[in-house]
Design a protein around this motif. Structure first.
Motif, PDB file in Angstrom:
ATOM      1  N   GLY A  79       0.773  -1.219   0.111  1.00 25.54           N
ATOM      2  CA  GLY A  79       0.101  -0.030  -0.050  1.00 25.54           C
ATOM      3  C   GLY A  79       0.804   1.268   0.021  1.00 25.54           C
ATOM      4  N   ARG A  80       1.895   1.268   0.649  1.00 24.67           N
ATOM      5  CA  ARG A  80       2.850   2.359   0.927  1.00 24.67           C
ATOM      6  C   ARG A  80       3.348   2.628  -0.486  1.00 24.67           C
ATOM      7  N   LEU A  81       3.985   1.510  -1.226  1.00 23.13           N
ATOM      8  CA  LEU A  81       4.348   1.870  -2.533  1.00 23.13           C
ATOM      9  C   LEU A  81       3.394   2.279  -3.500  1.00 23.13           C
ATOM     10  N   THR A  82       2.403   1.732  -3.516  1.00 20.58           N
ATOM     11  CA  THR A  82       1.244   2.121  -4.384  1.00 20.58           C
ATOM     12  C   THR A  82       0.893   3.725  -4.259  1.00 20.58           C
ATOM     13  N   SER A  83       0.946   4.120  -2.927  1.00 27.23           N
ATOM     14  CA  SER A  83       0.709   5.501  -2.766  1.00 27.23           C
ATOM     15  C   SER A  83       1.712   6.403  -3.086  1.00 27.23           C
ATOM     16  N   ILE A  84       3.071   5.852  -3.052  1.00 25.90           N
ATOM     17  CA  ILE A  84       4.087   6.857  -3.329  1.00 25.90           C
ATOM     18  C   ILE A  84       4.145   6.805  -5.180  1.00 25.90           C
ATOM     19  N   LEU A  85       3.851   5.838  -5.625  1.00 21.48           N
ATOM     20  CA  LEU A  85       3.473   5.683  -7.075  1.00 21.48           C
ATOM     21  C   LEU A  85       2.354   6.621  -7.729  1.00 21.48           C
ATOM     22  N   ASN A  86       1.288   6.533  -6.845  1.00 25.88           N
ATOM     23  CA  ASN A  86       0.220   7.531  -7.185  1.00 25.88           C
ATOM     24  C   ASN A  86       0.482   9.032  -7.328  1.00 25.88           C
ATOM     25  N   ARG A  87       1.542   9.160  -6.161  1.00 26.71           N
ATOM     26  CA  ARG A  87       1.848  10.618  -5.876  1.00 26.71           C
ATOM     27  C   ARG A  87       2.344  11.143  -7.393  1.00 26.71           C
ATOM     28  N   GLU A  88       3.141  10.195  -8.131  1.00 28.67           N
ATOM     29  CA  GLU A  88       3.824  10.632  -9.247  1.00 28.67           C
ATOM     30  C   GLU A  88       3.009  10.418 -10.487  1.00 28.67           C
ATOM     31  N   ARG A  89       1.568  10.360 -10.353  1.00 27.39           N
ATOM     32  CA  ARG A  89       0.798  10.367 -11.446  1.00 27.39           C
ATOM     33  C   ARG A  89       0.547  11.636 -12.317  1.00 27.39           C
ATOM     34  N   ALA A  90       1.024  12.710 -11.884  1.00 23.37           N
ATOM     35  CA  ALA A  90       1.351  13.833 -12.486  1.00 23.37           C
ATOM     36  C   ALA A  90      -0.399  14.341 -12.864  1.00 23.37           C
ATOM     37  N   GLY A  91      -1.288  14.506 -11.825  1.00 23.47           N
ATOM     38  CA  GLY A  91      -2.323  15.177 -12.015  1.00 23.47           C
ATOM     39  C   GLY A  91      -3.284  14.036 -12.249  1.00 23.47           C
ATOM     40  N   LEU A  92      -3.245  12.567 -12.762  1.00 26.53           N
ATOM     41  CA  LEU A  92      -4.043  11.824 -13.253  1.00 26.53           C
ATOM     42  C   LEU A  92      -4.734  11.393 -11.841  1.00 26.53           C
ATOM     43  N   ALA A  93      -5.846  10.625 -12.320  1.00 21.61           N
ATOM     44  CA  ALA A  93      -6.485  10.070 -11.171  1.00 21.61           C
ATOM     45  C   ALA A  93      -6.018   8.975 -10.606  1.00 21.61           C
ATOM     46  N   PRO A  94      -5.583   8.747  -9.113  1.00 21.02           N
ATOM     47  CA  PRO A  94      -4.837   7.747  -8.693  1.00 21.02           C
ATOM     48  C   PRO A  94      -5.293   6.390  -9.198  1.00 21.02           C
ATOM     49  N   LEU A  95      -4.273   5.367  -9.152  1.00 20.44           N
ATOM     50  CA  LEU A  95      -4.690   3.833  -9.696  1.00 20.44           C
ATOM     51  C   LEU A  95      -5.257   3.330  -8.310  1.00 20.44           C
ATOM     52  N   ARG A  96      -6.303   2.474  -8.540  1.00 25.01           N
ATOM     53  CA  ARG A  96      -6.993   1.667  -7.428  1.00 25.01           C
ATOM     54  C   ARG A  96      -6.135   0.205  -7.092  1.00 25.01           C
ATOM     55  N   ARG A  97      -5.690   0.103  -6.142  1.00 27.65           N
ATOM     56  CA  ARG A  97      -5.443  -1.185  -5.652  1.00 27.65           C
ATOM     57  C   ARG A  97      -6.526  -2.399  -5.649  1.00 27.65           C
ATOM     58  N   ASP A  98      -6.009  -3.416  -6.567  1.00 21.27           N
ATOM     59  CA  ASP A  98      -6.886  -4.551  -6.828  1.00 21.27           C
ATOM     60  C   ASP A  98      -6.152  -5.882  -6.062  1.00 21.27           C
ATOM     61  N   ALA A  99      -6.822  -6.415  -5.206  1.00 23.71           N
ATOM     62  CA  ALA A  99      -6.290  -7.719  -4.338  1.00 23.71           C
ATOM     63  C   ALA A  99      -5.957  -8.810  -5.389  1.00 23.71           C
ATOM     64  N   ARG A 100      -6.655  -8.964  -6.426  1.00 22.77           N
ATOM     65  CA  ARG A 100      -6.326  -9.966  -7.442  1.00 22.77           C
ATOM     66  C   ARG A 100      -5.121  -9.587  -8.316  1.00 22.77           C
ATOM     67  N   VAL A 101      -4.966  -8.491  -8.543  1.00 30.38           N
ATOM     68  CA  VAL A 101      -3.468  -7.894  -9.373  1.00 30.38           C
ATOM     69  C   VAL A 101      -2.432  -7.760  -8.557  1.00 30.38           C
ATOM     70  N   GLU A 102      -2.730  -7.653  -7.137  1.00 33.05           N
ATOM     71  CA  GLU A 102      -1.515  -7.711  -6.025  1.00 33.05           C
ATOM     72  C   GLU A 102      -1.041  -8.983  -6.053  1.00 33.05           C
ATOM     73  N   GLN A 103      -1.949  -9.879  -6.069  1.00 28.74           N
ATOM     74  CA  GLN A 103      -1.736 -11.499  -6.015  1.00 28.74           C
ATOM     75  C   GLN A 103      -0.726 -11.768  -7.085  1.00 28.74           C
ATOM     76  N   VAL A 104      -1.071 -11.242  -8.369  1.00 30.27           N
ATOM     77  CA  VAL A 104      -0.265 -11.603  -9.486  1.00 30.27           C
ATOM     78  C   VAL A 104       1.277 -10.990  -9.233  1.00 30.27           C
ATOM     79  N   ALA A 105       1.302  -9.686  -8.918  1.00 26.33           N
ATOM     80  CA  ALA A 105       2.476  -9.093  -8.822  1.00 26.33           C
ATOM     81  C   ALA A 105       3.369  -9.762  -7.533  1.00 26.33           C
ATOM     82  N   LEU A 106       2.862 -10.126  -6.604  1.00 27.83           N
ATOM     83  CA  LEU A 106       3.599 -10.964  -5.712  1.00 27.83           C
ATOM     84  C   LEU A 106       4.070 -12.171  -6.124  1.00 27.83           C
ATOM     85  N   ALA A 107       3.083 -12.936  -6.734  1.00 27.01           N
ATOM     86  CA  ALA A 107       3.364 -14.332  -7.253  1.00 27.01           C
ATOM     87  C   ALA A 107       4.553 -14.306  -8.399  1.00 27.01           C
TER      88      ALA A 107
END
Length: 480
Positions: A249-277
């Motif tokens: 969640g912290r890494l996602t918040s930092i990345l969203n800070r750098e979205r340059a005015g775009l809407a923040p990306l939502r965290r999705d449990a399924r996608v996080e499962q994919v990334a961790l795997a």
């Protein structure tokens, strides 16, 4: 088994499939409301070329000055960030050790015996009361000069130390990776590094063997193909990566800070499962297939992009994104809606995997089907061809699209749609199918170009956002 499936789908064609309307995903996490410090920006006097280090090279001290500025403003002098700074100063040789302290502190002593080795080079820099030193061993693989950026290709000349044997060269970017043939004459080799069709950071890895010391000296550096190389260095404040209870969640918040005015990306449990795997597989030295990892998590996302890399620190992971035009382009893609970040620690640092996904918004499927049908009719009228929009064909197309949206096999659906149309008018229909994440850029001409017809029906359906196809839009056109 095929007959049983076919019977069910045929029934579905006569009785429209009922499918729950796509709902907003219930698989998201609460937002991390931690107040984050902004990234630290270091104004670097970047070089336009890579050139091998020489004794008493002033560029090494300049790189240390930049790192001292970074540390004084709350950054960390990690090996990864030091490597990035060195590259901006045109130095490809990897740092052996990086030390930070205060002005007047005896940093030399902390290098131990390495400081006294005859091939050791030490750079020193300061900013206000902060001091930084970098120790590098004299390069045994000497490159250059070679441009950091090109639009076509670069010619690289490399001189190997007399003791080195079996040189190997690999070139890779986000789109391809291959080894480069090497011709060595009197310890000198010449390498052509071509750019691909797309802009990319094309990394060159040069490695050789020292049979006397059982070592493999290497250098790694990027050529910015059809890209502008960075002129400043951005780094994550160390305090942003302390005190967290939810690392992803912290890494996602930092990345969203750098979205340059775009809407923040939502965290999705399924996608996080994919990334961790995927990060876990890489940490175990397994080159996992990304599509397989997605399917194992029950996902078949229609549009996504990946970033996976190894870093020595969590700050280094963010720095990797902030200082790469390729990575920032993925992060700042306005079409992306959701994200999953996976971090897996290993003995040498962290494997980080970031998956960006586009989950389409909810659409009015019947209205879109009618709009597409009218667009096809208008296209044909512009060619002085009159066609009809047939309600029965539209029903068949809608049933077909609904079944695709919930996961039925295309071949079975095609066979049974043919039967239903034959029962209606005794004719053999043709079909066009498509799936996408948006309808704005649907190419109507391409959709109908391979078909001759006098009547059409169009069906549009959308998969559930919480299902494996995460809101994919399906289009079916029946021609006869």
């Amino acid at each position: 088994m095929r007959l049983a499936v076919a019977g069910f789908v045929l029934a579905a064609c006569h009785v429209p499939l009922t499918m729950a309307p796509p709902a907003q995903s219930t698989l998201t996490f609460p937002v991390d409301n931690t107040v984050l410090a902004p990234a630290i920006v270091v104004p670097v006097s970047a070089e336009t070329e890579y050139v091998a280090l020489d004794p008493h090279d002033v560029r090494l001290d300049q790189a240390c000055n930049d790192l001292a500025y970074l540390v004084a403003h709350g950054g960390a002098a990690t090996t990864d960030i030091a490597t990035a700074v060195l590259r901006m100063h045109g130095i490809v040789d990897p740092p052996n050790k990086v030390l930070a302290g205060t002005v007047g502190e005896a940093l030399d002593a902390k290098f131990g015996e390495d400081f006294y080795r005859p091939n050791a080079m030490v750079g020193k820099g300061t900013f206000e009361q902060t001091a930084v030193e970098i120790l590098i061993f004299m390069p045994r693989i000497r490159i250059g000069p070679v441009p950091r950026a090109t639009t076509t290709s670069v010619e690289l000349s490399v001189v190997l130390d007399d003791a080195l044997r079996e040189p190997r060269v690999a070139i890779s970017d986000a789109y391809e990776a291959h080894t480069q043939p090497v011709a060595l004459a009197e310890q000198v080799m010449h390498i052509t590094v071509p750019c691909g069709d797309l802009p990319s950071e094309r990394f060159v890895t040069i490695e050789a063997t020292d049979p006397h010391h059982d070592t493999k000296p290497l250098v790694i550096f990027p050529i910015y193909c059809k890209l502008t190389p960075p002129a400043t260095l951005a780094a994550e404040p160390a305090k942003n990566l302390t005190g967290y209870t939810d690392l992803d969640g912290r890494l996602t918040s930092i990345l969203n800070r750098e979205r340059a005015g775009l809407a923040p990306l939502r965290r999705d449990a399924r996608v996080e499962q994919v990334a961790l795997a995927y990060a876990t597989a890489r940490s175990a030295n397994h080159d996992a297939d990304r599509e397989t990892v997605m399917r194992d998590a029950g996902l078949m996302a229609p549009a996504m992009s990946w970033s996976t890399f190894h870093v020595d620190s969590l700050e280094g992971a963010i720095d990797r994104v902030l200082n790469s035009s390729e990575e920032l382009a993925k992060l700042r893609n306005a079409e992306r809606t959701d994200i999953g970040v996976g971090a897996k620690r290993d003995a040498d640092g962290w494997w980080i995997s970031i998956v960006y996904v586009t989950i389409p918004p909810i659409i009015d499927a019947p209205a879109e089907a009618k709009r597409i049908a009218n667009a096809i009719q208008m296209l044909e009228q512009s060619r002085s061809i009159q066609i009809k929009i047939n309600p029965k064909a539209s029903d068949v197309a809608m049933h077909y699209a609904n079944a695709l949206a919930v996961g039925w096999n295309t071949d079975d659906l095609h066979d049974n749609a043919v039967i239903e149309m034959q029962m209606y008018n005794g004719k053999d229909p043709e079909f066009a199918t498509d799936n996408r994440v948006e309808l704005a850029n649907l190419d109507i001409v391409k959709l109908v170009s391979k078909h001759k017809f006098k009547a059409i029906g169009v069906g549009v359906a959308q998969s559930a956002r919480t299902g494996p196809r995460v809101g994919t839009i399906w289009i079916v056109v029946v021609f006869y």
